[in-house]
Design a protein around this motif. Sequence first.
Motif, PDB file in Angstrom:
ATOM      1  N   GLY A  75       0.816  -1.193   0.000  1.00 58.79           N
ATOM      2  CA  GLY A  75       0.000   0.000   0.000  1.00 58.79           C
ATOM      3  C   GLY A  75       0.856   1.252   0.000  1.00 58.79           C
ATOM      4  O   GLY A  75       2.088   1.189  -0.026  1.00 58.79           O
ATOM      5  N   VAL A  76       0.224   2.418   0.024  1.00 59.66           N
ATOM      6  CA  VAL A  76       0.931   3.689   0.145  1.00 59.66           C
ATOM      7  C   VAL A  76       0.519   4.324   1.464  1.00 59.66           C
ATOM      8  O   VAL A  76      -0.458   3.929   2.094  1.00 59.66           O
ATOM      9  N   ASP A  77       1.278   5.327   1.876  1.00 59.75           N
ATOM     10  CA  ASP A  77       1.001   5.946   3.171  1.00 59.75           C
ATOM     11  C   ASP A  77      -0.247   6.822   3.131  1.00 59.75           C
ATOM     12  O   ASP A  77      -1.120   6.709   3.993  1.00 59.75           O
ATOM     13  N   VAL A  78      -0.311   7.704   2.132  1.00 58.65           N
ATOM     14  CA  VAL A  78      -1.412   8.662   2.074  1.00 58.65           C
ATOM     15  C   VAL A  78      -1.868   8.827   0.627  1.00 58.65           C
ATOM     16  O   VAL A  78      -1.043   8.902  -0.285  1.00 58.65           O
ATOM     17  N   LEU A  79      -3.178   8.882   0.426  1.00 57.39           N
ATOM     18  CA  LEU A  79      -3.767   9.296  -0.839  1.00 57.39           C
ATOM     19  C   LEU A  79      -4.516  10.593  -0.569  1.00 57.39           C
ATOM     20  O   LEU A  79      -5.384  10.634   0.309  1.00 57.39           O
ATOM     21  N   VAL A  80      -4.166  11.670  -1.280  1.00 55.80           N
ATOM     22  CA  VAL A  80      -4.885  12.931  -1.134  1.00 55.80           C
ATOM     23  C   VAL A  80      -5.582  13.248  -2.450  1.00 55.80           C
ATOM     24  O   VAL A  80      -4.977  13.194  -3.515  1.00 55.80           O
ATOM     25  N   ASN A 104      -9.428   1.742  -3.728  1.00 60.27           N
ATOM     26  CA  ASN A 104      -9.587   0.303  -3.543  1.00 60.27           C
ATOM     27  C   ASN A 104      -8.387  -0.468  -4.074  1.00 60.27           C
ATOM     28  O   ASN A 104      -8.028  -1.523  -3.543  1.00 60.27           O
ATOM     29  N   THR A 105      -7.736   0.068  -5.097  1.00 63.52           N
ATOM     30  CA  THR A 105      -6.635  -0.636  -5.752  1.00 63.52           C
ATOM     31  C   THR A 105      -5.297  -0.407  -5.064  1.00 63.52           C
ATOM     32  O   THR A 105      -4.538  -1.350  -4.831  1.00 63.52           O
ATOM     33  N   ILE A 106      -4.981   0.845  -4.711  1.00 61.37           N
ATOM     34  CA  ILE A 106      -3.644   1.135  -4.157  1.00 61.37           C
ATOM     35  C   ILE A 106      -3.607   1.015  -2.639  1.00 61.37           C
ATOM     36  O   ILE A 106      -2.549   1.025  -2.039  1.00 61.37           O
ATOM     37  N   LYS A 107      -4.766   0.937  -1.984  1.00 67.12           N
ATOM     38  CA  LYS A 107      -4.861   0.641  -0.550  1.00 67.12           C
ATOM     39  C   LYS A 107      -4.020   1.587   0.321  1.00 67.12           C
ATOM     40  O   LYS A 107      -3.088   1.145   1.001  1.00 67.12           O
ATOM     41  N   PRO A 108      -4.349   2.866   0.351  1.00 65.38           N
ATOM     42  CA  PRO A 108      -3.589   3.789   1.208  1.00 65.38           C
ATOM     43  C   PRO A 108      -3.919   3.582   2.679  1.00 65.38           C
ATOM     44  O   PRO A 108      -5.031   3.142   3.019  1.00 65.38           O
ATOM     45  N   ARG A 109      -2.988   3.892   3.548  1.00 63.44           N
ATOM     46  CA  ARG A 109      -3.295   3.848   4.977  1.00 63.44           C
ATOM     47  C   ARG A 109      -4.263   4.974   5.346  1.00 63.44           C
ATOM     48  O   ARG A 109      -5.116   4.801   6.217  1.00 63.44           O
ATOM     49  N   TYR A 110      -4.099   6.112   4.681  1.00 60.58           N
ATOM     50  CA  TYR A 110      -5.003   7.243   4.880  1.00 60.58           C
ATOM     51  C   TYR A 110      -5.439   7.771   3.520  1.00 60.58           C
ATOM     52  O   TYR A 110      -4.603   7.921   2.620  1.00 60.58           O
ATOM     53  N   HIS A 111      -6.720   8.038   3.380  1.00 68.93           N
ATOM     54  CA  HIS A 111      -7.250   8.715   2.191  1.00 68.93           C
ATOM     55  C   HIS A 111      -7.937   9.983   2.683  1.00 68.93           C
ATOM     56  O   HIS A 111      -8.907   9.918   3.452  1.00 68.93           O
ATOM     57  N   TYR A 141     -16.623  17.614   7.672  1.00 65.37           N
ATOM     58  CA  TYR A 141     -15.655  16.733   8.325  1.00 65.37           C
ATOM     59  C   TYR A 141     -16.329  15.374   8.495  1.00 65.37           C
ATOM     60  O   TYR A 141     -17.422  15.266   9.051  1.00 65.37           O
ATOM     61  N   TYR A 142     -15.679  14.347   7.993  1.00 68.96           N
ATOM     62  CA  TYR A 142     -16.249  13.002   8.071  1.00 68.96           C
ATOM     63  C   TYR A 142     -15.114  12.004   8.246  1.00 68.96           C
ATOM     64  O   TYR A 142     -14.193  11.933   7.431  1.00 68.96           O
ATOM     65  N   GLU A 143     -15.181  11.234   9.319  1.00 66.12           N
ATOM     66  CA  GLU A 143     -14.138  10.238   9.607  1.00 66.12           C
ATOM     67  C   GLU A 143     -14.788   8.965  10.128  1.00 66.12           C
ATOM     68  O   GLU A 143     -14.940   8.783  11.330  1.00 66.12           O
ATOM     69  N   PRO A 144     -15.174   8.069   9.227  1.00 66.40           N
ATOM     70  CA  PRO A 144     -15.770   6.800   9.646  1.00 66.40           C
ATOM     71  C   PRO A 144     -14.699   5.863  10.204  1.00 66.40           C
ATOM     72  O   PRO A 144     -13.495   6.137  10.081  1.00 66.40           O
ATOM     73  N   PRO A 145     -15.087   4.743  10.791  1.00 69.60           N
ATOM     74  CA  PRO A 145     -14.095   3.754  11.232  1.00 69.60           C
ATOM     75  C   PRO A 145     -13.270   3.268  10.048  1.00 69.60           C
ATOM     76  O   PRO A 145     -13.721   3.315   8.902  1.00 69.60           O
ATOM     77  N   PRO A 146     -12.053   2.802  10.292  1.00 71.83           N
ATOM     78  CA  PRO A 146     -11.229   2.293   9.187  1.00 71.83           C
ATOM     79  C   PRO A 146     -11.877   1.080   8.538  1.00 71.83           C
ATOM     80  O   PRO A 146     -12.603   0.329   9.189  1.00 71.83           O
ATOM     81  N   TYR A 147     -11.645   0.914   7.263  1.00 73.34           N
ATOM     82  CA  TYR A 147     -12.144  -0.266   6.569  1.00 73.34           C
ATOM     83  C   TYR A 147     -10.962  -1.103   6.103  1.00 73.34           C
ATOM     84  O   TYR A 147      -9.862  -0.594   5.885  1.00 73.34           O
ATOM     85  N   ARG A 148     -11.178  -2.397   5.970  1.00 76.76           N
ATOM     86  CA  ARG A 148     -10.095  -3.319   5.619  1.00 76.76           C
ATOM     87  C   ARG A 148     -10.385  -3.974   4.272  1.00 76.76           C
ATOM     88  O   ARG A 148     -11.477  -4.458   4.032  1.00 76.76           O
ATOM     89  N   THR A 149      -9.384  -3.962   3.416  1.00 76.90           N
ATOM     90  CA  THR A 149      -9.522  -4.558   2.087  1.00 76.90           C
ATOM     91  C   THR A 149      -9.078  -6.013   2.111  1.00 76.90           C
ATOM     92  O   THR A 149      -8.282  -6.422   2.965  1.00 76.90           O
ATOM     93  N   ARG A 199      -7.940   4.371   6.485  1.00 75.85           N
ATOM     94  CA  ARG A 199      -8.754   5.303   7.253  1.00 75.85           C
ATOM     95  C   ARG A 199      -9.095   6.481   6.347  1.00 75.85           C
ATOM     96  O   ARG A 199      -8.200   7.186   5.869  1.00 75.85           O
ATOM     97  N   PHE A 200     -10.373   6.672   6.091  1.00 76.13           N
ATOM     98  CA  PHE A 200     -10.836   7.780   5.250  1.00 76.13           C
ATOM     99  C   PHE A 200     -11.131   8.998   6.118  1.00 76.13           C
ATOM    100  O   PHE A 200     -11.788   8.891   7.167  1.00 76.13           O
ATOM    101  N   ILE A 201     -10.650  10.171   5.671  1.00 77.37           N
ATOM    102  CA  ILE A 201     -10.874  11.418   6.403  1.00 77.37           C
ATOM    103  C   ILE A 201     -11.230  12.511   5.405  1.00 77.37           C
ATOM    104  O   ILE A 201     -10.466  12.780   4.477  1.00 77.37           O
ATOM    105  N   ALA A 202     -12.383  13.112   5.579  1.00 75.08           N
ATOM    106  CA  ALA A 202     -12.754  14.293   4.795  1.00 75.08           C
ATOM    107  C   ALA A 202     -12.703  15.502   5.730  1.00 75.08           C
ATOM    108  O   ALA A 202     -13.219  15.440   6.860  1.00 75.08           O
TER     109      ALA A 202
END
Length: 531
Positions: A155-160, A184-191, A199-207, A220-223
């Motif tokens: 995976g990558v560390d962050v997707l912005v 879904n494809t690159i599986k970042p630790r944070y998106h 502001y929206y931060e749901p629980p982390p999801y696992r691929t 972990r998705f964070i808006a």
Amino acid sequence: METKQKILIVGDVNGKLKSFFARIENVNNKTGPFDLVLCVGDFFGPSPEIAELGAYKSNQKKVPIPVYILGPNDEATARFYTDTQNGDICENLSYLGKRGIYCTSSGLKIAYVSGVEAETATSKSVPEWKFTRQDVQAVRDSCFASKSNMGDYRGVDVLVTSQWPAGIRKEVQEGSKQIAWLANTIKPRYHICGLNGEYYEPPPYRTQPDKNTQMELATRFIALADFANRDKKKHIYALVLTPVDKMRILELIQKTTDETVSPYANMNFGDEGQNSGRERSGDQYFYDMNAYDDSRGNKRRSQGNNRISGNHDPKRQKPAFDQEKCWFCLSSGSIEKHLIISVGDHFYLALAKGPVNDTHILILSITHIQNASLLSADQWNELNKFKAALAQFFKDREEQIFIYERNYKTGHLQINAIGIDNNVAWKIKHVLEDKSEEHNITLETTELPKSPADLPQKTPYFVAELPDGTVMFTKQMKQFPLHFGREVICADNLLNCEEKIDWRQCKLEQEAEEAMAQSFRESFKPYDFTV
């Protein structure tokens, strides 16, 4: 060089440049220092305080931390990006570009996509504030470019991104399907994204594991809301990150109690052209070991060089498997972590449950792999490193290592390793022969496998590695005794503890297991190449 990096991520600045620069300087002084700032969403807005930039461009003022911004999201803001020199707007303020990967000095990988999704995914004349299928595919390719072998991707560390992905929240209808596919494809630790003013931060999801990675990675998705919004919604987020490539596997796949399934798990990407052969989701490494023709397997043993080859059955179907319930998957909620001795990139060592003695060790694959014949080259090499380390450990105790794998009626690769006193180790072969004759099993002798291809492919087998470097194996697995390996170990002319043949009869209390594992862990440290 410090591995961890502290970064700030800020939502849509919307041209409030004076307060933005003042705020990040204040945060940096109070809780920093931070290594960099990432801005998602709309940085300039329709009416930015452009005059404020003059002092920074003339070096009268200095941006306190390197700030990286995404590109325009509409035609009105595109004009503010024309006056850049190789992406630099002024010192410490840079435009990342339309899409790509930014790597920090410590190895942190930040994937990014600017703008909003184009209405026509394959258009060759889209404006600079819109991205296409080709853009997200290019980011995907960049993420996978450094992958040495299939299955090694972490995976990558962050997707912005500026735009939200489709499917992440039911209330958000304008999300991008292309961004959803990329995440879904690159599986970042944070998106992390902006644009919606929320502001929206749901629980982390696992691929789920796929062809590119055998690990169940979490995102972990964070808006973030608009910077300095009146409702005081969260618009600044601080992260302290160790690059994924420098993290231990155990940390990377460790689960939390509030995880959810991936919001993209059932998303149909349809004819987007992106779930091609390269991205076959759901590729797994386990097979139904109960569905086989024993007589056919016995008749087709290879001749000549005595390779332990097997037979492929293209019609055999791979069953569904709930990895959460697997006793041995490192990411499983069922694993007893107090038994773990050492964790590598692909394998880990653990004290055997119901051990024959206090140095009875299992070598286990971190992810769900059925047997050793399905390993990649890197996995095979690490498996041999663990075997060699254990062999040396036992040798220094005046013991010789005995190793065996039973690939029959078991869902997860597990290899037993145990030390046998030098004075009786020579008897192992004779005990194997006696026990096989007792159970009417034919064992063949061959050389040590040099690669996974030398093991039976998709076919049940039992393989025992003897201290002299030879191997005894069989594919004659119909009614094979599940405790055969322990019968050999516990024989009266080896360890002489036949009451321990059934592991369930010698289970220990957790306190005793913890003490035994800790003792082995300390003794093994000088031989542990993962430390």
